[in-house]
Write a protein that holds these residues in place. Structure first.
Motif, short mmCIF file in Angstrom:
data_model
loop_
_atom_site.label_atom_id
_atom_site.label_comp_id
_atom_site.label_asym_id
_atom_site.label_seq_id
_atom_site.Cartn_x
_atom_site.Cartn_y
_atom_site.Cartn_z
N LEU A 29 0.83 -1.21 0.00
CA LEU A 29 0.00 0.00 0.00
C LEU A 29 0.86 1.25 0.00
O LEU A 29 0.62 2.21 -0.75
CB LEU A 29 -0.95 0.01 1.20
N ARG A 30 1.89 1.25 0.86
CA ARG A 30 2.79 2.42 0.91
C ARG A 30 3.49 2.61 -0.43
O ARG A 30 3.66 3.74 -0.91
CB ARG A 30 3.83 2.24 2.03
N SER A 31 3.87 1.50 -1.04
CA SER A 31 4.54 1.57 -2.34
C SER A 31 3.63 2.14 -3.41
O SER A 31 4.04 2.99 -4.21
CB SER A 31 5.01 0.17 -2.76
N VAL A 32 2.37 1.68 -3.42
CA VAL A 32 1.41 2.19 -4.40
C VAL A 32 1.16 3.68 -4.19
O VAL A 32 1.14 4.46 -5.16
CB VAL A 32 0.09 1.39 -4.31
N LEU A 33 0.97 4.08 -2.95
CA LEU A 33 0.71 5.49 -2.65
C LEU A 33 1.88 6.37 -3.07
O LEU A 33 1.69 7.46 -3.61
CB LEU A 33 0.41 5.67 -1.16
N LEU A 34 3.09 5.89 -2.83
CA LEU A 34 4.27 6.65 -3.24
C LEU A 34 4.35 6.75 -4.77
O LEU A 34 4.65 7.81 -5.33
CB LEU A 34 5.54 5.99 -2.71
N CYS A 35 4.08 5.62 -5.44
CA CYS A 35 4.14 5.62 -6.91
C CYS A 35 3.08 6.52 -7.52
O CYS A 35 3.23 7.00 -8.65
CB CYS A 35 3.96 4.19 -7.42
N VAL A 36 2.00 6.76 -6.78
CA VAL A 36 0.94 7.65 -7.26
C VAL A 36 1.25 9.10 -6.90
O VAL A 36 1.14 10.01 -7.73
CB VAL A 36 -0.43 7.23 -6.67
N ALA A 37 1.65 9.33 -5.65
CA ALA A 37 1.81 10.69 -5.14
C ALA A 37 2.99 11.43 -5.77
O ALA A 37 2.88 12.61 -6.13
CB ALA A 37 1.97 10.66 -3.62
N VAL A 38 4.12 10.77 -5.93
CA VAL A 38 5.33 11.45 -6.41
C VAL A 38 5.18 11.94 -7.85
O VAL A 38 5.38 13.13 -8.13
CB VAL A 38 6.56 10.54 -6.25
N PRO A 39 4.80 11.08 -8.81
CA PRO A 39 4.64 11.59 -10.18
C PRO A 39 3.55 12.65 -10.29
O PRO A 39 3.71 13.63 -11.02
CB PRO A 39 4.27 10.34 -10.99
N ALA A 40 2.44 12.44 -9.57
CA ALA A 40 1.35 13.42 -9.62
C ALA A 40 1.79 14.77 -9.08
O ALA A 40 1.42 15.82 -9.62
CB ALA A 40 0.14 12.91 -8.83
N THR A 41 2.59 14.75 -8.03
CA THR A 41 3.09 16.00 -7.46
C THR A 41 4.03 16.71 -8.43
O THR A 41 3.97 17.93 -8.60
CB THR A 41 3.83 15.73 -6.13
N VAL A 42 4.88 15.96 -9.10
CA VAL A 42 5.79 16.55 -10.09
C VAL A 42 5.00 17.20 -11.22
O VAL A 42 5.27 18.34 -11.64
CB VAL A 42 6.75 15.48 -10.65
N ILE A 43 3.97 16.49 -11.71
CA ILE A 43 3.14 17.04 -12.78
C ILE A 43 2.41 18.29 -12.31
O ILE A 43 2.32 19.28 -13.04
CB ILE A 43 2.13 15.98 -13.28
N MET A 44 1.90 18.26 -11.07
CA MET A 44 1.18 19.41 -10.54
C MET A 44 2.09 20.63 -10.43
O MET A 44 1.68 21.76 -10.74
CB MET A 44 0.57 19.08 -9.17
N ILE A 45 3.33 20.42 -10.01
CA ILE A 45 4.28 21.52 -9.93
C ILE A 45 4.57 22.08 -11.32
O ILE A 45 4.60 23.31 -11.52
CB ILE A 45 5.59 21.05 -9.25
N LEU A 46 4.77 21.20 -12.30
CA LEU A 46 5.03 21.65 -13.67
C LEU A 46 3.84 22.41 -14.23
O LEU A 46 4.00 23.43 -14.92
CB LEU A 46 5.35 20.45 -14.56
N GLN A 47 2.62 21.94 -13.95
CA GLN A 47 1.42 22.64 -14.40
C GLN A 47 1.37 24.05 -13.81
O GLN A 47 1.07 25.02 -14.51
CB GLN A 47 0.17 21.87 -13.98
#
Length: 207
Positions: free
Chosen positions: A10-28
């Protein structure tokens, strides 16, 4: 890598979701401000999304509206916010409680709130931009001041400063007066010339 994933999936899935999404949100966010900086008149951004890699939130894109509120829910920015905020909230809940159920529920609630907040923000931004659109005709009857000399006899355009819809605006102007209107001279807007060009006259004719 596989062992890390299997140890705490679960922690692995959450990290794999949160990190890329955060990077994209910052770029946006960075691209929004770059786009704003590229305009002389800064308007609130509309929900046009980030084309190309990040997809598009154009008005023609399929999305879901919340009732009659006009909120566009499932847009690219909204989904990115859902995964970024939900992912980090789930990780926090998992670290604090150690409960898988609490982490999933927290992630879903936080992500949904982020989704709705993004939808509300862009609806508000779009309405602000629409309400802030200048109607040059509303300047007729107002008093302004010459900023760049206005040539006489409608022979060319100058510029005047005038308050339109509550904000100081620099607008192109022409005059039928038989003399040029010079810098700093008070003028009255008496109509519209061509397009958004104002027609002005001097407040006081020279003797």
């Amino acid at each position: 890598m596989k062992e890390w994933f299997m140890t705490d999936p679960l922690r692995s899935v959450l990290l794999c979701v949160a990190v890329p999404a955060t990077v994209i949100m910052i770029l946006q966010t960075v691209m929004i401000f770059i786009g704003m900086a590229g305009h002389s008149d800064v308007d609130m951004p509309d929900d046009n999304g980030i084309d190309g890699v990040f997809g598009s939130d154009s008005p023609d894109a399929p999305d879901v509206h919340l009732g009659d509120s006009g909120l566009r829910i499932f847009t690219v920015r909204g989904m990115v916010a859902f995964f970024a905020v939900g992912g980090w909230a789930g990780l926090s809940a998992l670290s604090l409680s150690g409960s898988t159920s609490a982490a999933i529920v927290t992630a879903f609630i936080a992500g949904t709130l982020a989704l709705l907040l993004v939808a509300w923000f862009f609806k508000w931004a779009a309405s602000l931009n629409e309400n802030g659109t200048l109607q040059m005709e509303s300047a007729v009857g107002k008093v302004g001041e010459v900023y760049i000399t206005v040539p006489s006899g409608m022979s060319g355009t100058g510029k005047v400063n005038v308050i339109i819809q509550g904000r100081l605006t620099e607008a192109e102007a022409m005059t039928e007066c038989d003399r040029p209107l010079k810098y700093g001279e008070p003028v009255q807007i008496v109509g519209m010339a061509v397009g958004n060009t104002l027609k002005v006259k001097p407040m006081k004719d020279e003797k």
